[in-house]
Design a protein around this motif. Structure first.
Motif, PDB file in Angstrom:
ATOM      1  N   TYR A  68     -30.957  -6.090 119.236  1.00 43.69           N
ATOM      2  CA  TYR A  68     -30.840  -6.489 117.831  1.00 43.69           C
ATOM      3  C   TYR A  68     -32.004  -5.925 117.031  1.00 43.69           C
ATOM      4  O   TYR A  68     -31.826  -5.310 115.985  1.00 43.69           O
ATOM      5  CB  TYR A  68     -30.800  -8.019 117.698  1.00 43.69           C
ATOM      6  CG  TYR A  68     -29.411  -8.553 117.412  1.00 43.69           C
ATOM      7  CD1 TYR A  68     -28.856  -8.431 116.138  1.00 43.69           C
ATOM      8  CD2 TYR A  68     -28.658  -9.159 118.398  1.00 43.69           C
ATOM      9  CE1 TYR A  68     -27.581  -8.910 115.864  1.00 43.69           C
ATOM     10  CE2 TYR A  68     -27.384  -9.636 118.138  1.00 43.69           C
ATOM     11  CZ  TYR A  68     -26.852  -9.513 116.867  1.00 43.69           C
ATOM     12  OH  TYR A  68     -25.591  -9.976 116.593  1.00 43.69           O
ATOM     13  N   ARG A  69     -33.202  -6.162 117.542  1.00 40.41           N
ATOM     14  CA  ARG A  69     -34.375  -5.721 116.770  1.00 40.41           C
ATOM     15  C   ARG A  69     -34.386  -4.209 116.622  1.00 40.41           C
ATOM     16  O   ARG A  69     -34.591  -3.672 115.545  1.00 40.41           O
ATOM     17  CB  ARG A  69     -35.655  -6.176 117.466  1.00 40.41           C
ATOM     18  CG  ARG A  69     -35.962  -7.631 117.189  1.00 40.41           C
ATOM     19  CD  ARG A  69     -37.387  -7.961 117.528  1.00 40.41           C
ATOM     20  NE  ARG A  69     -38.324  -6.964 116.998  1.00 40.41           N
ATOM     21  CZ  ARG A  69     -39.569  -6.839 117.389  1.00 40.41           C
ATOM     22  NH1 ARG A  69     -40.064  -7.617 118.303  1.00 40.41           N
ATOM     23  NH2 ARG A  69     -40.350  -5.926 116.856  1.00 40.41           N
ATOM     24  N   SER A  71     -31.919  -1.996 116.994  1.00 39.88           N
ATOM     25  CA  SER A  71     -30.797  -1.412 116.237  1.00 39.88           C
ATOM     26  C   SER A  71     -31.012  -1.598 114.741  1.00 39.88           C
ATOM     27  O   SER A  71     -30.703  -0.702 113.959  1.00 39.88           O
ATOM     28  CB  SER A  71     -29.467  -2.050 116.603  1.00 39.88           C
ATOM     29  OG  SER A  71     -29.287  -2.082 117.968  1.00 39.88           O
ATOM     30  N   PHE A  72     -31.519  -2.739 114.328  1.00 45.53           N
ATOM     31  CA  PHE A  72     -31.781  -2.905 112.895  1.00 45.53           C
ATOM     32  C   PHE A  72     -32.944  -2.022 112.467  1.00 45.53           C
ATOM     33  O   PHE A  72     -32.886  -1.374 111.428  1.00 45.53           O
ATOM     34  CB  PHE A  72     -31.977  -4.387 112.520  1.00 45.53           C
ATOM     35  CG  PHE A  72     -30.668  -5.057 112.227  1.00 45.53           C
ATOM     36  CD1 PHE A  72     -30.076  -4.946 110.972  1.00 45.53           C
ATOM     37  CD2 PHE A  72     -29.982  -5.740 113.219  1.00 45.53           C
ATOM     38  CE1 PHE A  72     -28.840  -5.524 110.698  1.00 45.53           C
ATOM     39  CE2 PHE A  72     -28.741  -6.314 112.968  1.00 45.53           C
ATOM     40  CZ  PHE A  72     -28.172  -6.207 111.705  1.00 45.53           C
ATOM     41  N   ASN A  75     -31.910   1.458 111.785  1.00 44.63           N
ATOM     42  CA  ASN A  75     -30.961   1.703 110.687  1.00 44.63           C
ATOM     43  C   ASN A  75     -31.428   1.212 109.332  1.00 44.63           C
ATOM     44  O   ASN A  75     -30.762   1.453 108.324  1.00 44.63           O
ATOM     45  CB  ASN A  75     -29.626   1.012 110.989  1.00 44.63           C
ATOM     46  CG  ASN A  75     -28.835   1.732 112.062  1.00 44.63           C
ATOM     47  OD1 ASN A  75     -28.234   2.762 111.788  1.00 44.63           O
ATOM     48  ND2 ASN A  75     -28.877   1.221 113.269  1.00 44.63           N
ATOM     49  N   TYR A  76     -32.566   0.505 109.312  1.00 45.72           N
ATOM     50  CA  TYR A  76     -32.954  -0.133 108.051  1.00 45.72           C
ATOM     51  C   TYR A  76     -34.471  -0.286 108.025  1.00 45.72           C
ATOM     52  O   TYR A  76     -35.088  -0.640 109.032  1.00 45.72           O
ATOM     53  CB  TYR A  76     -32.285  -1.518 107.970  1.00 45.72           C
ATOM     54  CG  TYR A  76     -32.252  -2.093 106.575  1.00 45.72           C
ATOM     55  CD1 TYR A  76     -31.225  -1.756 105.687  1.00 45.72           C
ATOM     56  CD2 TYR A  76     -33.252  -2.965 106.136  1.00 45.72           C
ATOM     57  CE1 TYR A  76     -31.196  -2.274 104.410  1.00 45.72           C
ATOM     58  CE2 TYR A  76     -33.221  -3.489 104.859  1.00 45.72           C
ATOM     59  CZ  TYR A  76     -32.193  -3.138 103.984  1.00 45.72           C
ATOM     60  OH  TYR A  76     -32.161  -3.661 102.724  1.00 45.72           O
ATOM     61  N   ALA A  79     -36.117  -5.132 108.260  1.00 44.78           N
ATOM     62  CA  ALA A  79     -35.114  -6.111 108.690  1.00 44.78           C
ATOM     63  C   ALA A  79     -35.757  -7.156 109.583  1.00 44.78           C
ATOM     64  O   ALA A  79     -36.799  -6.920 110.187  1.00 44.78           O
ATOM     65  CB  ALA A  79     -33.986  -5.408 109.447  1.00 44.78           C
ATOM     66  N   VAL A  81     -34.543 -10.415 112.462  1.00 44.49           N
ATOM     67  CA  VAL A  81     -33.434 -11.035 113.191  1.00 44.49           C
ATOM     68  C   VAL A  81     -33.820 -12.471 113.526  1.00 44.49           C
ATOM     69  O   VAL A  81     -34.821 -12.713 114.201  1.00 44.49           O
ATOM     70  CB  VAL A  81     -33.115 -10.254 114.486  1.00 44.49           C
ATOM     71  CG1 VAL A  81     -31.936 -10.890 115.212  1.00 44.49           C
ATOM     72  CG2 VAL A  81     -32.836  -8.787 114.175  1.00 44.49           C
ATOM     73  N   ALA A 286     -25.235  -3.594 113.600  1.00 45.70           N
ATOM     74  CA  ALA A 286     -26.469  -3.304 112.855  1.00 45.70           C
ATOM     75  C   ALA A 286     -26.250  -2.104 111.934  1.00 45.70           C
ATOM     76  O   ALA A 286     -26.608  -2.147 110.747  1.00 45.70           O
ATOM     77  CB  ALA A 286     -27.610  -3.024 113.829  1.00 45.70           C
ATOM     78  N   GLU A 287     -25.657  -1.067 112.467  1.00 45.26           N
ATOM     79  CA  GLU A 287     -25.461   0.143 111.673  1.00 45.26           C
ATOM     80  C   GLU A 287     -24.572  -0.137 110.469  1.00 45.26           C
ATOM     81  O   GLU A 287     -24.872   0.243 109.334  1.00 45.26           O
ATOM     82  CB  GLU A 287     -24.840   1.234 112.557  1.00 45.26           C
ATOM     83  CG  GLU A 287     -24.843   2.586 111.886  1.00 45.26           C
ATOM     84  CD  GLU A 287     -24.127   3.654 112.709  1.00 45.26           C
ATOM     85  OE1 GLU A 287     -23.950   3.465 113.941  1.00 45.26           O
ATOM     86  OE2 GLU A 287     -23.740   4.670 112.111  1.00 45.26           O
ATOM     87  N   THR A 289     -23.832  -3.078 108.995  1.00 40.00           N
ATOM     88  CA  THR A 289     -24.421  -3.997 108.017  1.00 40.00           C
ATOM     89  C   THR A 289     -25.518  -3.288 107.224  1.00 40.00           C
ATOM     90  O   THR A 289     -25.585  -3.397 105.995  1.00 40.00           O
ATOM     91  CB  THR A 289     -25.001  -5.238 108.732  1.00 40.00           C
ATOM     92  OG1 THR A 289     -24.033  -5.718 109.647  1.00 40.00           O
ATOM     93  CG2 THR A 289     -25.341  -6.339 107.760  1.00 40.00           C
ATOM     94  N   ALA A 290     -26.373  -2.576 107.924  1.00 43.19           N
ATOM     95  CA  ALA A 290     -27.479  -1.880 107.254  1.00 43.19           C
ATOM     96  C   ALA A 290     -26.932  -0.858 106.260  1.00 43.19           C
ATOM     97  O   ALA A 290     -27.389  -0.780 105.107  1.00 43.19           O
ATOM     98  CB  ALA A 290     -28.369  -1.197 108.290  1.00 43.19           C
TER      99      ALA A 290
END
Ligand code: LLP
Length: 451
Positions: A68-69, A71-72, A75-76, A79, A81, A286-287, A289-290
């Motif tokens: 989670y951490r 991937s966000f 992509n961003y 972010a 989590v 993640a991808e 949403t970001a």
């Protein structure tokens, strides 16, 4: 009804696993017919610790938190989590969430107290709930939680008063009901119009309330939150929610001149309960949403907010399993076969409540084909008490150890002591070691509060 699946597969890393794909915890394998998780023999563990028993694959849990951490982060630019602790709460999972750099979603004083007990940094804690009591709000504000997610105007007044009394300014988010219909079970839909949660957008109510929050002392409005539901497979529902929220944020900037720091999109990513389920991956979520937030921000000329998400189920569901001992078998000709286990709706109410589906195997026959269709029923005085309805299983004999997969989320936290059933113990397994992180409840515990 799931079809019998039994064939073992040799994985690239040398492990032999069952054909249950994404349902299994990451380190599950089969050795000499026994199911192993975290390098620990589930049959031996069940005999040592007794059943029913919740078991968590710690490597799997940590791995999902990292995914989670990372991937966000990939992509961003900014972010966070939050682990939604309602999915599974005890001290050890919160220690791990803290070590893995998670923020935390607590939805009541009890969850907050557990976070305080393990020294979870309070600035990373967000307090949720459609009715946080006066006492809970006071506990949260005096603990110094990072955000309180406002649900109503009544709550706004309470938070303002309590913060004033404590001499602090409380950072708040407003929970908006974005009117997005997520494709999931009726009971766990939350973002649609008819919902007890959040400020409704109907009649422009939420937008008008922004003015109220901005005009209220002792609170600092730093962003908006939404949560459209749980166990969602279709990523487009999240994209729709982002679009609604970004449009709202742009209007807030235009009409109130407020630039929002935080956009919290809630939790909800679905997981595999059955071998054939194909949920989106954490990376895909993640991808998607970001990208949606970046595109919408560009469209409305908004500076990028900090993007927050609040996964619960997709962090813990598949990391956890429940072990039981078979004690009774009953075949009703032309109806069904019942296999009774030493637990049931007390440790997993999701089947009775939502007709949830689960895969199971017999841990001491994990290399044998699941040739029968049975109902794994519990030991409680209620006809609806079952953990698996018409699922595949190997032929069961007395004292077999049954493992039900993907029970890590919303089973322990929704458990009860119905029929005087003590809560099971919780064991974390990792690198061949098993450690009890929550001990089994005793009969004395059951009566400890009675006066
Ligand atoms: N944030 C908020 C504000 C929530 O209400 C929830 C879940 C989450 C995050 C985490 O959602 P998740 O990622 O776990 O889907 N008892 C039901 C699930 C209820 C979910 C409630 N809210 C079940 O067993 O399926």
């Amino acid at each position: 009804m799931s079809l019998p699946k039994s064939d073992l597969t040799k994985q690239a890393d040398g492990r032999t696993t069952m054909e249950l794909g994404p349902v299994l915890p990451k380190t599950a394998d089969v050795r000499d017919g026994h199911l192993f998780i975290g390098g620990v023999d589930m049959v031996e563990l069940a005999r040592e610790q007794g059943t029913a028993l919740y078991v968590f694959d710690e490597a799997d849990l940590r791995d999902r938190m990292r995914q989670y951490r990372e991937s966000f982060a990939a992509n961003y630019p900014n972010a966070g989590v939050l682990y939604a602790s309602k999915a599974f709460l005890n001290k050890e999972v919160l220690r791990i969430a803290n070590e893995e750099g998670m923020f935390l979603d607590v939805s009541g004083g009890g969850e907050l107290a557990c976070a305080q007990a393990v020294g979870f940094p309070m600035e990373r804690v967000f307090m949720h709930g459609n009715y946080k009591t006066e006492a809970e709000l006071r506990e949260a504000i005096s603990a110094g939680v990072g955000r309180i997610v406002l649900d109503t105007r009544l709550e706004l007044a309470r938070v303002s008063r309590i913060a004033g009394e404590l001499g602090v300014v409380q950072k708040v988010l407003m929970r908006i009901t974005p009117g997005v219909e997520a494709d999931t079970h009726e009971y766990i839909k939350t973002g649609c119009e008819d919902s007890k949660f959040g400020f409704t957008m109907l009649d422009d109510f939420a937008f008008k309330c922004v003015g109220d929050v901005l005009g209220t002392p002792n609170v600092d409005l730093v962003g908006f939150h939404c949560h459209i539901g749980s166990q969602i497979f279709a990523l487009h529902s999240f994209v729709e929610a982002v679009q609604v929220m970004a449009k709202f944020v742009a209007r807030v900037r235009d009409e109130y001149g407020l630039y929002v720091e935080d956009l919290d999109m809630g939790g909800g990513l679905g997981v595999a309960y059955l071998a054939d389920d194909k949920p989106s991956s954490i990376a895909e979520f993640a991808e998607c949403t970001a990208n949606a937030v970046m595109e919408a921000s560009l469209e409305y000329g908004l500076p990028l907010p900090r993007l927050l998400v609040e996964p619960g189920r997709s962090l813990v569901a598949n990391a956890g399993v429940t072990l039981y001992t078979v004690g009774v078998m009953k075949t009703l000709p032309n109806i069904r076969k019942y296999v009774a286990i030493d637990g049931g709706m007390s440790d997993n109410v999701r089947t009775a409540l939502y007709h949830a589906d689960y895969e199971a195997t017999i841990a001491n026959k994990a290399d044998q084909p699941r040739t029968e269709i049975v109902t794994l029923c519990g030991k409680h005085c209620e006809s609806g008490d079952a953990v698996v309805l018409d699922g595949s299983l190997q032929h069961a004999d007395l004292d077999d150890i049954v493992c039900v997969f993907a029970t890590g989320a919303y089973c322990y936290t929704m458990s009860s002591t119905y029929n005087g059933q003590p809560h099971p113990a919780i064991v974390f397994v990792r690198d061949g070691q098993a450690r009890v992180v929550t001990r089994r409840e005793t009969y004395e515990d059951l009566m400890a509060r009675d006066v």
